[in-house]
Every structure is written in structure tokens, then in C-alpha cells.
Motif scaffolding. Structure first.
Motif, PDB file in Angstrom:
ATOM      1  N   ASP A 219       5.091 -12.162   1.498  1.00 31.85           N
ATOM      2  CA  ASP A 219       5.720 -11.179   2.373  1.00 31.85           C
ATOM      3  C   ASP A 219       4.710 -10.830   3.463  1.00 31.85           C
ATOM      4  O   ASP A 219       3.815  -9.992   3.268  1.00 31.85           O
ATOM      5  CB  ASP A 219       6.123  -9.937   1.590  1.00 31.85           C
ATOM      6  N   VAL A 220       4.834 -11.467   4.614  1.00 30.11           N
ATOM      7  CA  VAL A 220       3.843 -11.308   5.676  1.00 30.11           C
ATOM      8  C   VAL A 220       3.831  -9.889   6.228  1.00 30.11           C
ATOM      9  O   VAL A 220       2.782  -9.376   6.647  1.00 30.11           O
ATOM     10  CB  VAL A 220       4.102 -12.335   6.800  1.00 30.11           C
ATOM     11  N   PHE A 221       4.975  -9.201   6.205  1.00 24.70           N
ATOM     12  CA  PHE A 221       5.023  -7.827   6.714  1.00 24.70           C
ATOM     13  C   PHE A 221       4.200  -6.895   5.831  1.00 24.70           C
ATOM     14  O   PHE A 221       3.466  -6.045   6.325  1.00 24.70           O
ATOM     15  CB  PHE A 221       6.475  -7.354   6.787  1.00 24.70           C
ATOM     16  N   GLU A 222       4.338  -7.056   4.514  1.00 18.37           N
ATOM     17  CA  GLU A 222       3.555  -6.229   3.596  1.00 18.37           C
ATOM     18  C   GLU A 222       2.079  -6.582   3.676  1.00 18.37           C
ATOM     19  O   GLU A 222       1.214  -5.704   3.578  1.00 18.37           O
ATOM     20  CB  GLU A 222       4.067  -6.400   2.166  1.00 18.37           C
ATOM     21  N   ALA A 223       1.774  -7.866   3.834  1.00 16.53           N
ATOM     22  CA  ALA A 223       0.375  -8.275   3.956  1.00 16.53           C
ATOM     23  C   ALA A 223      -0.262  -7.646   5.194  1.00 16.53           C
ATOM     24  O   ALA A 223      -1.394  -7.149   5.138  1.00 16.53           O
ATOM     25  CB  ALA A 223       0.286  -9.801   4.015  1.00 16.53           C
ATOM     26  N   LYS A 224       0.465  -7.626   6.316  1.00  9.23           N
ATOM     27  CA  LYS A 224      -0.053  -6.984   7.532  1.00  9.23           C
ATOM     28  C   LYS A 224      -0.269  -5.488   7.313  1.00  9.23           C
ATOM     29  O   LYS A 224      -1.268  -4.913   7.774  1.00  9.23           O
ATOM     30  CB  LYS A 224       0.930  -7.199   8.689  1.00  9.23           C
ATOM     31  N   ARG A 225       0.678  -4.867   6.628  1.00  3.41           N
ATOM     32  CA  ARG A 225       0.553  -3.434   6.380  1.00  3.41           C
ATOM     33  C   ARG A 225      -0.692  -3.120   5.552  1.00  3.41           C
ATOM     34  O   ARG A 225      -1.438  -2.179   5.857  1.00  3.41           O
ATOM     35  CB  ARG A 225       1.803  -2.923   5.643  1.00  3.41           C
ATOM     36  N   VAL A 226      -0.941  -3.894   4.497  1.00  5.55           N
ATOM     37  CA  VAL A 226      -2.120  -3.677   3.654  1.00  5.55           C
ATOM     38  C   VAL A 226      -3.396  -3.932   4.459  1.00  5.55           C
ATOM     39  O   VAL A 226      -4.397  -3.212   4.322  1.00  5.55           O
ATOM     40  CB  VAL A 226      -2.066  -4.579   2.407  1.00  5.55           C
TER      41      VAL A 226
ATOM     42  N   ASN B 297      -3.702 -10.590  -2.262  1.00  6.76           N
ATOM     43  CA  ASN B 297      -3.347 -11.844  -2.929  1.00  6.76           C
ATOM     44  C   ASN B 297      -1.906 -11.803  -3.434  1.00  6.76           C
ATOM     45  O   ASN B 297      -1.188 -12.801  -3.386  1.00  6.76           O
ATOM     46  CB  ASN B 297      -4.301 -12.114  -4.091  1.00  6.76           C
ATOM     47  N   GLY B 298      -1.490 -10.621  -3.909  1.00  9.04           N
ATOM     48  CA  GLY B 298      -0.111 -10.491  -4.371  1.00  9.04           C
ATOM     49  C   GLY B 298       0.896 -10.728  -3.264  1.00  9.04           C
ATOM     50  O   GLY B 298       1.845 -11.505  -3.422  1.00  9.04           O
ATOM     51  N   TRP B 299       0.674 -10.090  -2.099  1.00  9.73           N
ATOM     52  CA  TRP B 299       1.628 -10.243  -1.001  1.00  9.73           C
ATOM     53  C   TRP B 299       1.486 -11.587  -0.289  1.00  9.73           C
ATOM     54  O   TRP B 299       2.455 -12.073   0.310  1.00  9.73           O
ATOM     55  CB  TRP B 299       1.453  -9.122   0.015  1.00  9.73           C
ATOM     56  N   CYS B 300       0.308 -12.189  -0.330  1.00  6.85           N
ATOM     57  CA  CYS B 300       0.076 -13.433   0.419  1.00  6.85           C
ATOM     58  C   CYS B 300       0.404 -14.685  -0.387  1.00  6.85           C
ATOM     59  O   CYS B 300       0.875 -15.674   0.179  1.00  6.85           O
ATOM     60  CB  CYS B 300      -1.380 -13.510   0.876  1.00  6.85           C
ATOM     61  N   ASN B 301       0.174 -14.657  -1.682  1.00  5.93           N
ATOM     62  CA  ASN B 301       0.253 -15.889  -2.467  1.00  5.93           C
ATOM     63  C   ASN B 301       1.211 -15.831  -3.644  1.00  5.93           C
ATOM     64  O   ASN B 301       1.658 -16.872  -4.120  1.00  5.93           O
ATOM     65  CB  ASN B 301      -1.138 -16.254  -2.991  1.00  5.93           C
TER      66      ASN B 301
END
Length: 567
Positions: free
Chosen positions: A281-288, A273-277
Motif C-alpha cells: 500500500d504505497v499511500f500508507e507507506a508514504k504516510r509512515v 516493511n508491512g506496508w511495502c512488502n
């Protein structure tokens, strides 16, 4: 004077015997390994066997990138919802609150606390818990007044546990942490009240003050106050850190404590939720998301919702629809937020017909579209200057008995002419939805971006008719915009007006007004030819988060041409 005297006395109380060991000063970061001295171990032993201590210096230097996008609904509640006091203040207790606030302002001038409270006693105001809480909320921007009315309420036994939490929240907002800790100590000594909510409020206050290290340390010493740092408190800490942009710190702390708090989908969903909303940061969201798979964590409906929201915001239609299909195949039922995300990305990618089909599908699923659903179409349509289609959607919205919001009207302001802007402002007032301060900031930004400073000045003249008093942000936007357009004389006039209204000097504006902007000169000012303005659209700015400046540099050394997919 009374409050200053009392605050000074508080700092000399016994809280200093334990406070320095509870929270280490930011000027003395924790060592990279657990301390070995017996003195420090005495105060942290209980915390160590519950959680692994994260070195403060590593937290402080852990950066992350952020665009500060609006956060979606959180799965975890805030420690205490203080906003509920706002309607009380404006309705049932309005007259009593106003009278008490005036008395507090008079009492503030007394030399001692005793004299101030004696003055309030002589007023014969009938105190009760609701009045105390509503007054603290009303004066939340003046912590001394809030603290004085709290002490008065304490004398007459009107303070309940939530009153303590409210004043601790106010003190935390003003970074008066020493006084807040003294109150927590007193609350801890009371056998009838719990300090759990107060501790969570302190965690939130430290995170909001860009001090994630102390937020984490506050969680670690909860046992000292007879509070077990359980899983619920652990998730509340992660949520608070993410909410204030400290997402890397939250993720690091989650992994460091995986032996005590096993990795679960709930924790990963908070980080997602932090990286997405919060900090898109889509790159960090993909990594998580990949890390979840590596840890054998199966995504749930919440994690799918966050990822679909992330992809929709960056215009990734393919992955949004792919995850939507995958979500359904795994047996998760999409909620309204998922459908809203799909509607947005489809409209944004010029697929309005398909977006309307999704609208029909969500109705068939038994869901009721809300204002966010229709705004998900109206916003991208207005951004693309497709105002006729946007008006059609607005008509459908009203026809479905869904009330427009202030965000709906703000969307129409995006592509409106001066006459249309004035019409939208009029409609907003008739609908009881502003316009507010943000409305005019949005209009100023748009006009300067379109190189229309004369329209910005006309709207500036209209502000008073809507009972919106200009503040520092409005003056800054206008002065900077006019200076960028080469209209230095008018910019200086407004800057002088800003200073005369009591707003402090702005060194950046002073420098801007001293020297002509690159590409502009005083001759352009007389000719009425504004220079090109380079402004980011409001709401689409790329902003750096609280600890994000370093990672961008590090990423510059790594190739991002390889865009990893989701497994």
C-alpha cells in the motif's frame, strides 16, 4: 480417544484459575479504559506498568488494506525456526519417523492416555530428542498425534525446551490455545527451561488466527511468567503483527507505548516493511515515511530499502531512483535488494538496457547477483510477452552459474502456448524444481483467463504424470473456470469427482453449477464457444487483509487526487 480424554482433562486443570484473566475471551472485549475492579487489576497490574493496554474492540475494528504481496527478508528472526526439522524428517530419521507415525495412528484409538502410552512403550522404539521432534513435525497437521508423541517423550525425559515450543506451535496452528496455555504453565513451573520462546510462539499463533488483541495481551502478561517484555520482545510483537497483516494494530500499539519504548527507526522500519512488502500500500507507506520525519526519525538503509521496494512494485521509476540517489547521498550503501528493486522497475518500464547497467554496477560494488536479481528481469519480460529477451537473460543467468528457481520457470509459463507449457514442465522436472501444486494452479488460471478451457483440461490430464495429486484448490479452479466458460457438463463431472475423492462440498461451486453464468448458456456449451473469463493474474490480485474492509470505505470519502510526496 485417549487424546480427547486427556484434552478434556486439561481443560479442567488449575490453568482455568488464571487463564481467563490472562486472555479475555473474544466475546468479551476489553473496555475502552483500563478496568477499575480489583479482581481484574490483580492479574494485570504488572502488565500495566510495562505497556499501555490497547482496547481489544478498537483493535478488532481497525481495518487496513492489503494486496498480500510476498514479504522480503525480515530484519527480525522468527521466534523459533521450525522448518529446520523438515530435512531431518526426510533424511536421517525417515525410517524411524515413519514407523513411529504408524504406531501413533494405532495408539490414537485407545480409550485412555495411559493405555495409548503403554502401547507405545511395548513397541520398544528407542526414543531420543531428534526422533520426537522430527515426528511432531511430520504429524504437524494432526495435532492429536503430535500431542501424544510429545506426552510420550515427556514420560521418558526426551523433551527439551525446543520440543515444548514445537508442540505449542502445532497446537497454536490448530487454535488449541487452552491446551497450549496449560503446557506453558507446566513449562513455567520448570526451573530448567525458559518460557520466552513459547510466549512469542503464542503471540505468533494468535496473530495468525486473526486475533491481534490476544497477541498483544499475551505480550502484556509476559511478566507473569518471569519474562521482562523488553525492546527485543516488543519489536518481535510488532514484526509478528505485521507479518500476518495486522499492520495498523502494530502501528497503533507502537505509538501508544512510545513512553515505555521510545520511537526508533527499528520500529518504523518494521511498520514500513508491512506496508511495502507484506500488504503493498504505497499511500500508507508514504504516510509512515512522513510520520518518521515528523518524529525526527532519520531513515536508515533498511527503511530506504523498503521504500524503494514499494515504489518499484507499483512501477514508480522516478521515486525509486530518487530515493536511491538520496540513500547514497546520506552515506548508506545500497544492498542487493535495492539493486534488485531497481532492476525490476527499470525492466518493467521498458528500460532493459538501463537495468543491465544496474546489474553491472552491483557487480562493481562487490555484490554477487542471485536468482532474484535475474528473476527481476525475467518476470516483467515474460509478462510483457518479450520471451526472446527473457530467454537471453536466462542464458546469462546460467552462464553466471546462478541456478534458475521455480519462480523462474513460473515466469515463462505466463506467456507460453500449450506446447511451450509442456516443455517448461518437462524442464522443471529435469531440473528437480517441480512442477508443484502451485505450478498447475498458475497454468489453470492463465488458460481460463485466455479463454482456453480445452488447454486447461489437457494440462489437468498431465498432472498425474508429474506425481502431483489434485487437491481442493485445483478442483475449485477447474470447476469454476469451466463453469465460467459455459462448460457446465464437464464442470459437474469434475465436481462429482472432487466429492468422490473425499473433498467437502463447496456451496459457492454448487450455486455456480446450478445456474448458467451471466453471458453464457447451455447452447454455448454445445457449440464450444466459451464465454469471456474475468480472472485476475496470479500474483497480481488485489486482496483485502484481515482487518481491511472498512478503511477502503473510509477512503472513498476522502480525495486521493492529492498524492503526497516524501519529505
Amino acid at each position: 480417544m485417549a487424546l480427547i480424554t486427556f484434552a478434556s482433562r486439561l481443560r479442567r486443570t488449575n490453568c482455568q484459575l488464571f487463564l481467563p484473566f490472562i486472555l479475555t475471551s473474544t466475546t468479551h472485549p476489553l473496555p475502552p479504559h483500563p478496568p477499575t475492579s480489583q479482581h481484574t487489576q490483580h492479574y494485570f497490574t504488572l502488565a500495566f506498568h510495562q505497556t499501555i493496554l490497547v482496547p481489544f474492540h478498537s483493535l478488532r475494528n481497525s481495518p487496513h488494506f492489503s494486496t498480500l504481496q510476498a514479504s522480503h527478508n525480515q530484519s527480525l528472526c522468527e521466534p523459533v525456526d521450525f522448518v529446520e526439522y523438515k530435512p531431518k524428517t526426510h533424511q536421517q530419521n525417515q525410517s524411524g519417523v515413519h514407523e513411529l507415525v504408524q504406531l501413533l495412528k494405532k495408539a490414537k484409538g485407545f480409550v485412555s492416555e495411559e493405555e495409548a502410552i503403554a502401547f507405545l512403550d511395548d513397541s520398544r522404539v528407542e526414543l531420543n530428542t531428534d526422533l520426537i521432534q522430527s515426528t511432531i513435525w511430520e504429524v504437524r497437521d494432526e495435532w492429536k498425534l503430535a500431542f501424544l508423541v510429545f506426552k510420550w517423550g515427556e514420560k521418558w525425559g526426551c523433551n527439551v525446551e525446543k520440543t515444548w515450543g514445537l508442540v505449542i506451535w502445532v497446537l497454536g496452528n490448530h487454535k488449541k490455545f487452552n491446551i497450549a496455555w496449560c503446557l506453558i504453565r507446566d513449562l513455567h513451573r520448570s526451573s530448567s527451561m525458559d518460557t520466552r520462546a513459547a510466549m512469542l510462539i503464542m503471540i505468533d499463533s494468535y496473530a495468525a488466527a486473526n486475533d491481534p488483541g490476544k497477541a498483544i495481551q499475551t505480550f502484556q502478561i509476559m511478566e507473569k511468567f518471569r519474562i521482562t517484555p523488553d525492546l527485543k520482545a516488543f519489536y518481535a510483537l510488532l514484526n509478528t503483527l505485521c507479518k500476518h497483516g495486522n499492520i495498523e494494530e502494530a502501528e497503533e500499539f507502537m505509538f501508544l507505548n512510545k513512553k515505555l519504548f521510545p520511537l526508533e527507526i527499528e520500529g518504523f522500519s518494521i511498520i514500513l516493511n508491512g506496508w511495502c512488502n507484506i500488504c503493498l500500500d504505497v499511500f500508507e507507506a508514504k504516510r509512515v515515511w512522513r510520520e518518521m520525519s515528523n518524529c525526527c526519525i532519520t531513515p536508515n538503509a533498511t527503511s530506504y530499502t523498503h521504500m524503494i521496494s514499494c515504489f518499484s512494485k507499483v512501477g514508480n521509476l522516478f521515486d525509486s531512483l530518487r530515493l536511491y540517489d538520496e540513500m547514497k547521498k546520506r552515506g548508506w550503501v545500497p544492498g542487493l535488494e535495492v539493486y534488485n528493486s531497481l532492476i525490476f522497475v527499470l525492466t518493467h518500464e521498458n528500460c532493459l538496457t538501463e537495468a543491465l547497467n544496474i546489474l553491472d554496477k552491483l557487480k562493481e560494488a562487490g555484490l554477487l547477483p542471485d536468482s532474484a536479481t535475474y528473476n527481476s528481469m525475467i518476470h516483467p519480460l515474460c509478462e510483457a510477452k518479450k520471451l526472446e529477451e527473457a530467454r537471453t537473460i536466462l542464458a546469462s543467468m546460467v552462464g553466471e552459474n546462478v541456478s534458475p528457481t521455480i519462480e523462474t520457470y513460473h515466469a515463462f509459463l505466463n506467456g507460453a502456448s500449450l506446447e511451450e507449457t509442456l516443455e517448461v514442465l518437462s524442464r522443471m522436472r529435469k531440473a528437480g524444481l517441480g512442477p508443484n501444486k502451485d505450478t498447475f494452479l498458475l497454468i489453470f488460471s492463465k488458460n481460463f483467463e485466455l479463454e482456453q478451457p480445452e488447454n486447461a483440461l489437457k494440462i489437468w490430464a498431465e498432472m498425474k504424470q508429474y506425481e502431483v495429486m489434485p487437491d481442493c484448490a485445483h478442483y475449485t479452479s477447474l470447476v469454476e473456470g469451466l463453469a465460467m466458460c459455459g462448460l457446465l457438463t464437464k464442470a459437474r463431472e469434475l465436481y462429482a469427482e472432487m466429492r468422490s475423492s473425499g473433498i467437502l462440498d463447496n456451496p459457492k461451486l454448487q450455486m455456480l453449477l446450478k445456474e448458467p453464468v451471466r453471458g453464457s448458456n447451455n447452447e454455448r456449451e454445445s457449440e464450444g464457444q466459451p464465454s469471456v473469463v474475468r480472472c485476475n493474474k496470479r500474483g497480481t490480485q488485489v486482496c483485502l487483509g484481515k482487518s481491511s474492509s472498512i478503511r477502503r470505505k473510509n477512503r472513498g470519502k476522502q480525495s486521493r487526487n492529492k498524492q503526497a510526496g516524501i519529505t
